[in-house]
Design a protein around this motif. Structure first.
Motif: not given
Length: 314
Positions: A238-266
């Motif tokens: 669990r993270v308390h800022s959306v901007l932390v999540a993609p750093y974790l996803v890039a280094q693990t096999d975790f899945v992160f669910t977010a809105t499409e426009q934001v996800s495209q940018r991340l």
């Protein structure tokens, strides 16, 4: 002496200032010190100080507390129309700029949005504004638990971008775009290969969720949906800022669910892959919000039109 003459004479005698009369109008209209303070974006001690100033000046209680709230005195009833008229003249005629010339303006715009909203909106907005109004300055204000209506009413924030279920009765809103939910995974994820995955696959994976338990965020519903589908054991972080999540996803096999426009940018920024989300999550509708008090402000109107031009797809 009429109430209007009393107000005019008050000004000549260094009487209460406009802020004190705004406090009077809000208490009279709402019948509550708490609601009036929130409406004006003031603390209750500051509002009480304004009321005390008016009481001393007019030598009248103006409002008395009863079971239903603050009851106006006879004098308060007589003053109320004149106070409302003075505030209306100041807001609509004296303070409003006759025009807004973007090319020559050095105005500071205060725009409120979430951290991930800032990633989506701010670069494109400021790049375009730099071409049309190079002298503008910007203050990107974080969303907080404070009343959106009070912050917009006080002028602390000119415009808010985001999703609010109950922004307040005097807050106006304009839809900009809808957004569905998708999933982010790293390139080379060992089990998720294509552009989609089944709900069974989703439930077998571990997830990072943005745990933002606040009414201004849509990510609480995502966390609840992940828990309902896959259970607590599927939450890897669990993270308390959306901007932390993609750093974790890039280094693990975790899945992160977010809105499409934001996800495209991340995804572009972190080398991630966007995959369709199998959860039954309703799309969100992103709006821009402003206070009715500033509905005709030329500068705010210009900014609203620019946002529609840049982001609207409804």
């Amino acid at each position: 002496m009429t109430p209007t003459q009393s107000l005019l004479n008050a000004g000549a005698e260094r009487a209460p200032e406009l802020l004190h009369f705004r406090a009077f109008e809000a208490i009279y209209r709402l019948g509550s010190l708490t609601a009036a303070a929130e409406d004006l974006g003031l603390s209750q001690p500051a509002l009480s100080k304004s009321l005390a100033t008016l009481r001393r000046y007019y030598d009248d209680e103006l409002f008395s507390r009863n079971k239903t709230g603050m009851r106006p005195t006879h004098l308060a009833h007589r003053l109320a129309p004149a106070v409302a008229q003075v505030i209306q003249v100041v807001d609509r005629e004296l303070r409003q700029q006759p025009s807004f010339v973007p090319q020559r303006s050095s105005r500071v715009f205060r725009v409120s949005c979430s951290d991930v909203g800032a990633v989506h909106f701010v670069p494109k907005l400021m790049a375009e504004a730099a071409q049309r109004a190079p002298g503008l300055r910007w203050d990107i204000v974080p969303l907080t638990g404070a009343s959106l209506e009070a912050r917009l009413a006080s002028g602390d924030v000119d415009l808010c971008l985001g999703v609010f279920t109950d922004p307040g009765p005097r807050v106006l809103a304009e839809p900009l775009y809808g957004s569905r939910y998708v999933c982010l995974v790293r390139e080379g994820h060992p089990r998720i290969k294509g552009q989609s995955m089944t709900l069974a696959q989703f439930c077998r994976e571990r997830h990072v969720v943005a745990s933002l338990h606040d009414s201004m965020h849509s990510y609480q519903r995502v966390e609840q949906a992940v828990l309902a589908a896959a259970g607590e054991a599927a939450i890897g972080a669990r993270v308390h800022s959306v901007l932390v999540a993609p750093y974790l996803v890039a280094q693990t096999d975790f899945v992160f669910t977010a809105t499409e426009q934001v996800s495209q940018r991340l995804a572009r920024a972190h080398g991630l892959r966007v995959v369709d989300c199998p959860l039954d999550l309703p799309s969100i509708l992103v709006h821009q919000y402003w206070h009715s008090r500033f509905n005709d402000d030329p500068a705010v109107c210009w900014l609203r039109r620019l946002n529609v031009e840049l982001f609207a797809s409804v």
